[in-house]
Design a protein around this motif. Structure first.
Motif, PDB file in Angstrom:
ATOM      1  N   VAL A  76       0.845  -1.194   0.000  1.00 24.74           N
ATOM      2  CA  VAL A  76       0.000   0.000   0.000  1.00 24.74           C
ATOM      3  C   VAL A  76       0.878   1.240   0.000  1.00 24.74           C
ATOM      4  O   VAL A  76       1.907   1.274   0.669  1.00 24.74           O
ATOM      5  N   PHE A  77       0.450   2.242  -0.751  1.00 22.83           N
ATOM      6  CA  PHE A  77       1.143   3.525  -0.760  1.00 22.83           C
ATOM      7  C   PHE A  77       0.103   4.613  -0.610  1.00 22.83           C
ATOM      8  O   PHE A  77      -1.027   4.487  -1.080  1.00 22.83           O
ATOM      9  N   ALA A  78       0.479   5.648   0.110  1.00 19.79           N
ATOM     10  CA  ALA A  78      -0.449   6.756   0.339  1.00 19.79           C
ATOM     11  C   ALA A  78       0.301   8.070   0.296  1.00 19.79           C
ATOM     12  O   ALA A  78       1.472   8.147   0.677  1.00 19.79           O
ATOM     13  N   ARG A  79      -0.404   9.080  -0.151  1.00 20.09           N
ATOM     14  CA  ARG A  79       0.115  10.447  -0.132  1.00 20.09           C
ATOM     15  C   ARG A  79      -0.649  11.172   0.973  1.00 20.09           C
ATOM     16  O   ARG A  79      -1.879  11.165   1.000  1.00 20.09           O
ATOM     17  N   VAL A  80       0.100  11.762   1.899  1.00 16.38           N
ATOM     18  CA  VAL A  80      -0.492  12.466   3.031  1.00 16.38           C
ATOM     19  C   VAL A  80      -0.054  13.917   2.963  1.00 16.38           C
ATOM     20  O   VAL A  80       1.134  14.208   2.821  1.00 16.38           O
ATOM     21  N   GLY A  81      -1.012  14.820   3.063  1.00  9.54           N
ATOM     22  CA  GLY A  81      -0.695  16.241   3.003  1.00  9.54           C
ATOM     23  C   GLY A  81      -1.112  16.969   4.262  1.00  9.54           C
ATOM     24  O   GLY A  81      -2.096  16.621   4.907  1.00  9.54           O
ATOM     25  N   ALA A  82      -0.317  17.968   4.604  1.00 11.39           N
ATOM     26  CA  ALA A  82      -0.642  18.892   5.692  1.00 11.39           C
ATOM     27  C   ALA A  82      -0.314  20.270   5.145  1.00 11.39           C
ATOM     28  O   ALA A  82       0.858  20.646   5.064  1.00 11.39           O
ATOM     29  N   GLY A  83      -1.326  20.987   4.702  1.00  7.56           N
ATOM     30  CA  GLY A  83      -1.082  22.253   4.004  1.00  7.56           C
ATOM     31  C   GLY A  83      -0.369  21.942   2.707  1.00  7.56           C
ATOM     32  O   GLY A  83      -0.718  20.994   2.001  1.00  7.56           O
ATOM     33  N   PRO A  84       0.692  22.678   2.396  1.00  7.21           N
ATOM     34  CA  PRO A  84       1.417  22.427   1.145  1.00  7.21           C
ATOM     35  C   PRO A  84       2.410  21.268   1.237  1.00  7.21           C
ATOM     36  O   PRO A  84       2.951  20.841   0.224  1.00  7.21           O
ATOM     37  N   ALA A  85       2.662  20.756   2.427  1.00  7.56           N
ATOM     38  CA  ALA A  85       3.633  19.674   2.599  1.00  7.56           C
ATOM     39  C   ALA A  85       3.007  18.323   2.247  1.00  7.56           C
ATOM     40  O   ALA A  85       1.880  18.031   2.649  1.00  7.56           O
ATOM     41  N   LEU A  86       3.751  17.514   1.515  1.00  6.38           N
ATOM     42  CA  LEU A  86       3.314  16.162   1.162  1.00  6.38           C
ATOM     43  C   LEU A  86       4.330  15.147   1.662  1.00  6.38           C
ATOM     44  O   LEU A  86       5.530  15.374   1.590  1.00  6.38           O
TER      45      LEU A  86
END
Length: 116
Positions: A76-86
């Motif tokens: 499994v792969f996921a992209r997690v963002g917090a504001g502009p940060a990935l």
């Protein structure tokens, strides 16, 4: 209206790992869902809070994908963002003889990238 199918285990585990790796849940809250050395890896990662809030923005799952390596095993792969940060989150799921899914490996990328 037809009933919605249950979420895929990849989606459920992504949310669980996000809660732990952002400091919103303690590691022991997911202990029964993590097997082998993945628990030790998760403990070390959680201390670093790699998916913490950035600039007042709480982390959120942007995308989840998975690949079935063989029956009962997913990468499994996921992209997690917090504001502009990935950040990138990757983990492996195994379905045991008891039909329960368990995380058997977990990694988070080492750097912060910003969206353009």
């Amino acid at each position: 209206m037809p009933a919605q199918p249950p979420p895929h285990p990849a989606e459920l585990f992504t949310e669980l790992l996000l809660l732990v790796l952002s400091g919103q849940r303690p590691v022991h809250a997911v202990a029964r869902h993590v097997a082998h050395t993945a628990y030790d890896d998760l403990v070390r990662l959680a201390e670093l809070l790699p998916l913490r809030s950035v600039g007042g923005h709480r982390p959120a799952v942007r995308r989840v994908g998975h690949y079935e390596v063989r029956p009962g095993v997913y990468e499994v792969f996921a992209r997690v963002g917090a504001g502009p940060a990935l950040r990138a989150l990757a983990f492996r799921l195994h379905r045991g003889d008891d039909e329960r899914w368990r995380c058997t490996a977990v990694e988070v990328d080492s750097g912060v990238r910003h969206r353009a």
